[in-house]
Design an enzyme around this catalytic site. Structure first.
Site, PDB file in Angstrom:
ATOM      1  N   ASN A   1      35.361  25.791  31.035  1.00 60.32           N
ATOM      2  CA  ASN A   1      36.771  25.949  31.398  1.00 60.32           C
ATOM      3  C   ASN A   1      37.065  26.554  32.648  1.00 60.32           C
ATOM      4  OD1 ASN A   1      39.830  26.462  31.022  1.00 60.32           O
ATOM      5  ND2 ASN A   1      39.072  28.489  31.190  1.00 60.32           N
TER       6      ASN A   1
ATOM      7  N   TYR B   1      39.757  20.179  45.315  1.00 53.75           N
ATOM      8  CA  TYR B   1      39.724  20.241  43.728  1.00 53.75           C
ATOM      9  C   TYR B   1      39.735  19.064  43.052  1.00 53.75           C
ATOM     10  CZ  TYR B   1      42.242  22.272  39.608  1.00 53.75           C
ATOM     11  OH  TYR B   1      42.496  22.423  38.417  1.00 53.75           O
TER      12      TYR B   1
ATOM     13  N   ILE C   1      50.498  23.481  34.401  1.00 54.96           N
ATOM     14  CA  ILE C   1      50.360  24.528  33.072  1.00 54.96           C
ATOM     15  C   ILE C   1      50.973  26.031  33.744  1.00 54.96           C
ATOM     16  CG2 ILE C   1      49.137  25.754  31.183  1.00 54.96           C
ATOM     17  CD1 ILE C   1      49.465  22.525  31.211  1.00 54.96           C
TER      18      ILE C   1
HETATM   19  N1  LIG Z   1      46.834  26.030  35.466  1.00 57.56           N
HETATM   20  C1  LIG Z   1      47.115  24.308  35.503  1.00 57.56           C
HETATM   21  O1  LIG Z   1      48.177  24.084  35.894  1.00 57.56           O
HETATM   22  C2  LIG Z   1      45.512  23.736  35.312  1.00 57.56           C
HETATM   23  C3  LIG Z   1      46.050  22.344  35.726  1.00 57.56           C
HETATM   24  C4  LIG Z   1      44.866  21.603  35.393  1.00 57.56           C
HETATM   25  C5  LIG Z   1      43.667  21.920  34.913  1.00 57.56           C
HETATM   26  N2  LIG Z   1      43.343  23.440  34.950  1.00 57.56           N
HETATM   27  C6  LIG Z   1      42.262  24.071  34.773  1.00 57.56           C
HETATM   28  O2  LIG Z   1      41.988  24.831  33.692  1.00 57.56           O
HETATM   29  C7  LIG Z   1      41.079  25.808  33.868  1.00 57.56           C
HETATM   30  C8  LIG Z   1      41.700  27.042  33.558  1.00 57.56           C
HETATM   31  O3  LIG Z   1      42.769  27.200  34.301  1.00 57.56           O
HETATM   32  P1  LIG Z   1      43.802  28.352  34.305  1.00 57.56           P
HETATM   33  O4  LIG Z   1      45.223  27.704  34.659  1.00 57.56           O
HETATM   34  O5  LIG Z   1      43.656  29.056  33.048  1.00 57.56           O
HETATM   35  O6  LIG Z   1      43.374  29.311  35.452  1.00 57.56           O
HETATM   36  P2  LIG Z   1      43.410  30.956  35.506  1.00 57.56           P
HETATM   37  O7  LIG Z   1      44.534  31.344  34.804  1.00 57.56           O
HETATM   38  O8  LIG Z   1      43.404  31.172  36.886  1.00 57.56           O
HETATM   39  O9  LIG Z   1      41.908  31.218  34.856  1.00 57.56           O
HETATM   40  C9  LIG Z   1      40.633  30.633  35.524  1.00 57.56           C
HETATM   41  C10 LIG Z   1      39.565  31.485  34.529  1.00 57.56           C
HETATM   42  O10 LIG Z   1      38.492  31.197  34.995  1.00 57.56           O
HETATM   43  C11 LIG Z   1      37.708  32.460  35.304  1.00 57.56           C
HETATM   44  N3  LIG Z   1      36.730  31.987  36.292  1.00 57.56           N
HETATM   45  C12 LIG Z   1      37.270  31.693  37.811  1.00 57.56           C
HETATM   46  N4  LIG Z   1      36.460  31.971  38.637  1.00 57.56           N
HETATM   47  C13 LIG Z   1      35.199  32.130  37.906  1.00 57.56           C
HETATM   48  C14 LIG Z   1      33.628  32.354  38.221  1.00 57.56           C
HETATM   49  N5  LIG Z   1      33.128  32.033  39.356  1.00 57.56           N
HETATM   50  N6  LIG Z   1      33.018  32.866  37.080  1.00 57.56           N
HETATM   51  C15 LIG Z   1      33.524  33.134  35.990  1.00 57.56           C
HETATM   52  N7  LIG Z   1      34.559  32.790  35.533  1.00 57.56           N
HETATM   53  C16 LIG Z   1      35.610  32.327  36.677  1.00 57.56           C
HETATM   54  C17 LIG Z   1      38.668  33.250  35.417  1.00 57.56           C
HETATM   55  O11 LIG Z   1      38.194  34.485  35.203  1.00 57.56           O
HETATM   56  P3  LIG Z   1      37.803  35.697  36.190  1.00 57.56           P
HETATM   57  O12 LIG Z   1      38.536  35.870  37.347  1.00 57.56           O
HETATM   58  O13 LIG Z   1      37.655  37.004  35.293  1.00 57.56           O
HETATM   59  O14 LIG Z   1      36.225  35.555  36.314  1.00 57.56           O
HETATM   60  C18 LIG Z   1      39.679  32.933  34.511  1.00 57.56           C
HETATM   61  O15 LIG Z   1      39.181  33.410  33.315  1.00 57.56           O
HETATM   62  C19 LIG Z   1      40.524  25.576  35.207  1.00 57.56           C
HETATM   63  O16 LIG Z   1      39.371  24.744  35.039  1.00 57.56           O
HETATM   64  C20 LIG Z   1      41.582  24.836  35.954  1.00 57.56           C
HETATM   65  O17 LIG Z   1      41.044  24.150  37.104  1.00 57.56           O
HETATM   66  C21 LIG Z   1      44.532  24.314  35.113  1.00 57.56           C
END
Ligand SMILES: NC(=O)c1ccc[n+]([C@@H]2O[C@H](COP(=O)([O-])OP(=O)(O)OC[C@H]3O[C@@H](n4cnc5c(N)ncnc54)[C@H](OP(=O)(O)O)[C@@H]3O)[C@@H](O)[C@H]2O)c1
Length: 256
Positions: free
Chosen positions: A94, A160, A193
């Site tokens: 994730n 991305y 999201i």
């Molecule tokens: N939100 C949306 O609209 C959306 C839509 C489609 C897909 N997604 C995908 O869903 C996934 C989660 O997204 P989210 O919206 O929950 O994002 P978020 O709130 O920014 O959370 C991202 C998570 O990834 C961790 N992370 C980021 N870089 C990292 C690294 N180098 N090493 C370890 N952990 C790392 C962050 O933790 P730390 O900062 O503590 O490391 C955090 O726990 C991602 O793959 C994103 O691309 C999100």
């Protein structure tokens, strides 16, 4: 009673990017469904807080403070998980995202590389490190969190979009390669999201309205709605499903 209660009893899961947003909810949902969970991210404080919530559910929770893009991270994350949980049945890739948007013509190649490293390379390395344990499990599930941005063009976010499209193809290829080894591989495809990742789209009303006007359901998705999908892909409810995309986007990708 919640129909998912107990659906992951006895399972051991690793969720990357579990310190906030979608990953945090996935880890919590898995624990509520009976799984023991290893949670990985960089923010240790946030992980410890989540660990408290998971342990309150009487599940084992292993905190792994790690940057998935660092050399050697994949092997040590999987090793900590196996040591702490005694094995691995579910891997949720994730951790991901992107912190900039720019036209491809002006993009620094280092930005492209960083995006690929976080959203593709780190996942390849984690899968390679985890596969022996997942095959030993005999009934395992890999869930790759991709995005609607990987389904079609993503202007100003080509880095991305390309990374998330690569993850979809990787999911399909790997699913076929390991189909007879007791490992299912599927991609979870969220639309827009409401998490920290999309905060920048809510700073101005006009920008938020233009995003939401593309979504037939007319609202942001919630991370718990994505966690429900992850729970389905992790559990035996999806036991005949592999190499597939589970799209949870309020109808966005159904538009002509
Ligand atoms: N939100 C949306 O609209 C959306 C839509 C489609 C897909 N997604 C995908 O869903 C996934 C989660 O997204 P989210 O919206 O929950 O994002 P978020 O709130 O920014 O959370 C991202 C998570 O990834 C961790 N992370 C980021 N870089 C990292 C690294 N180098 N090493 C370890 N952990 C790392 C962050 O933790 P730390 O900062 O503590 O490391 C955090 O726990 C991602 O793959 C994103 O691309 C999100």
């Amino acid at each position: 009673m919640d129909s998912s209660a107990g659906s992951l009893r006895g399972k051991r899961a690793l969720v990357t990017g579990a310190s906030r947003g979608i990953g945090r909810d996935i880890a919590l949902y898995f624990a509520r469904a009976g799984a023991d969970v290893a949670i990985a991210a960089r923010n240790e404080e946030a992980l410890l807080e989540l660990q408290g919530e998971i342990e309150a559910l009487r599940r084992t929770c292993v905190v792994i403070t790690a940057d998935v893009t660092q050399e050697g991270a994949a092997a040590s994350i999987v090793e900590c998980t196996e040591r702490g949980l005694g094995g691995l049945d579910i891997l949720v890739n994730n951790a991901g995202g992107s912190s900039f948007s720019v036209a491809l013509q002006s993009m620094n190649f280092s930005g492209w590389q960083k995006t690929m490293m976080l959203n593709v390379d780190s996942i390849v390395l984690l899968i390679q490190a985890a596969l022996p344990a997942l095959i030993r499990s005999g009934n395992a599930s890999i869930i790759n969190v991709s995005s609607v941005a990987g389904l079609r063009g993503a202007p100003l976010m080509s880095h991305y979009g390309a990374a998330k499209a690569a993850l979809i193809s990787l999911t399909q290829s790997l699913a076929i390669e390991v189909a007879t080894q007791g490992v299912r591989v599927n991609a979870l495809i969220p639309g827009w999201i409401e998490t920290d990742l999309t905060d920048f789209l809510r700073t101005e009303d006009s920008v938020e309205q233009s995003v939401l006007s593309q979504v037939p359901m007319g609202r942001w998705g919630r991370s718990d709605e994505i966690a429900e999908g992850a729970l389905f892909l992790a559990s035996d409810a999806s036991s005949f499903m592999t190499g597939q995309l589970l799209i949870l986007d309020g109808g966005l990708s159904a538009r002509p």
